[in-house]
Design a protein around this motif. Sequence first.
Motif, short mmCIF file in Angstrom:
data_model
loop_
_atom_site.label_atom_id
_atom_site.label_comp_id
_atom_site.label_asym_id
_atom_site.label_seq_id
_atom_site.Cartn_x
_atom_site.Cartn_y
_atom_site.Cartn_z
N MET A 169 0.92 -1.37 0.00
CA MET A 169 0.10 0.38 0.34
C MET A 169 0.74 1.37 0.36
SD MET A 169 -2.95 0.84 2.74
CE MET A 169 -3.75 2.67 3.08
N THR A 170 0.26 2.63 -0.63
CA THR A 170 1.34 3.40 -1.10
C THR A 170 1.43 3.86 0.28
OG1 THR A 170 0.98 3.76 -3.77
CG2 THR A 170 1.44 5.58 -2.12
N LYS A 171 1.92 4.83 1.15
CA LYS A 171 1.84 5.62 1.96
C LYS A 171 0.87 6.66 1.85
CE LYS A 171 6.17 4.05 4.27
NZ LYS A 171 7.76 4.30 4.57
N ALA A 172 0.86 7.33 2.23
CA ALA A 172 0.22 9.24 2.27
C ALA A 172 0.97 10.41 3.01
CB ALA A 172 -1.52 8.99 3.66
N ARG A 173 0.88 11.01 2.02
CA ARG A 173 1.66 11.90 2.34
C ARG A 173 1.05 13.28 2.11
NH1 ARG A 173 4.33 7.85 -0.27
NH2 ARG A 173 5.86 7.72 -0.81
N VAL A 174 1.26 14.03 3.31
CA VAL A 174 0.67 15.27 3.06
C VAL A 174 0.89 16.32 2.35
CG1 VAL A 174 0.46 16.51 5.43
CG2 VAL A 174 1.21 14.45 5.79
N ILE A 223 15.96 9.45 -4.40
CA ILE A 223 14.94 9.62 -4.84
C ILE A 223 13.59 9.08 -3.69
CG2 ILE A 223 12.36 10.12 -7.02
CD1 ILE A 223 15.06 11.68 -6.77
N TYR A 224 13.24 7.85 -3.84
CA TYR A 224 12.38 7.10 -2.52
C TYR A 224 13.05 7.16 -1.04
CZ TYR A 224 11.43 4.23 -7.17
OH TYR A 224 10.73 3.37 -7.88
N LYS A 225 13.57 7.34 -0.80
CA LYS A 225 14.01 8.14 0.27
C LYS A 225 13.18 8.94 0.50
CE LYS A 225 18.25 5.07 1.52
NZ LYS A 225 19.06 5.43 1.76
N TRP A 226 13.70 10.53 -0.42
CA TRP A 226 12.81 11.68 0.05
C TRP A 226 11.84 11.89 -0.12
CZ3 TRP A 226 16.95 14.58 -4.21
CH2 TRP A 226 18.26 14.28 -3.58
N ASP A 257 8.05 8.27 6.67
CA ASP A 257 8.91 8.25 7.11
C ASP A 257 10.29 8.78 7.22
OD1 ASP A 257 6.51 7.46 7.98
OD2 ASP A 257 6.45 5.51 6.87
N MET A 258 10.53 8.69 6.23
CA MET A 258 12.26 8.85 6.15
C MET A 258 12.51 10.69 6.58
SD MET A 258 13.29 6.62 5.78
CE MET A 258 15.61 6.70 5.59
N ALA A 259 14.06 11.53 7.32
CA ALA A 259 14.39 12.18 7.56
C ALA A 259 14.88 12.83 6.94
CB ALA A 259 14.25 12.50 8.79
N THR A 260 15.04 12.50 5.44
CA THR A 260 16.06 13.11 4.38
C THR A 260 15.38 13.48 3.39
OG1 THR A 260 17.64 12.11 3.33
CG2 THR A 260 16.22 10.76 3.27
N THR A 261 16.39 15.06 2.92
CA THR A 261 15.58 16.20 2.22
C THR A 261 16.88 16.46 0.90
OG1 THR A 261 16.53 17.76 3.39
CG2 THR A 261 13.97 16.51 3.47
#
Length: 163
Positions: A1-6, A37-40, A44-48
Motif C-alpha cells: 500500500m502506498t503511504k499517504a503524503r501530507v 529519490i525513494y527516500k526523499w 517516514d524518512m528524515a532526509t531531504t
Amino acid sequence: MTKARVPGTWSAAVTRIADHLGIAAAARAAGVGERTIYKWSDPDMATTPTLAQALALDLAFADAGGDGLPLLAIYLAATEGRAIAVEPCREALVEELAKASKEFGEAVEHSLVAARPAATRTHVLRAMTETAELEQATKTIARRLRAMIRRGAGPQQIAGGSR
C-alpha cells in the motif's frame, strides 16, 4: 500500500516531481541514485534534497511541463511570515550607509585587482565576494528606506520645505 503524503511537505513535493518525471529521470536531474529519490519521497524518512538538488529537481519538473516549482513552494511556505521586520530608524540607516560605503570601497578595490591582466581566479572570486557583500548592504538600505516610508518615519513636511 502506498503511504499517504501530507500536502505541503518535502516528501509530497518530491513524490509529485517523481510521478511527473519518472524515478530514473528525477534521479538523473538531482544527480543521485533512484533509491535516494525513494527516500526523499518517503514521509517516514528524515532526509531531504540539498538546496542545489531541490533546484535541479524543480527546474527539471518545470522543463518537463510540470506546473510550478514544488520544492520551492515548500521552502517559501516554511519561511513565509519570517522575513526580518525592519524598523524605520534613522540612526540605523546611517550605520547601514556607512557599512555600504565600506563595502563599496572594498568591491571597487578588489574588482580593480581582478581587472588586471595578471589577475588570478582567486582575485576574481574575492571581487565577487566583495560585490555580493555590497549588494546585500544596499538591499538592507532599501529595506530600511521602505520601512521609513511605510511606517511614517520618512521626511516630514514643514512650511517651506521638509525636515
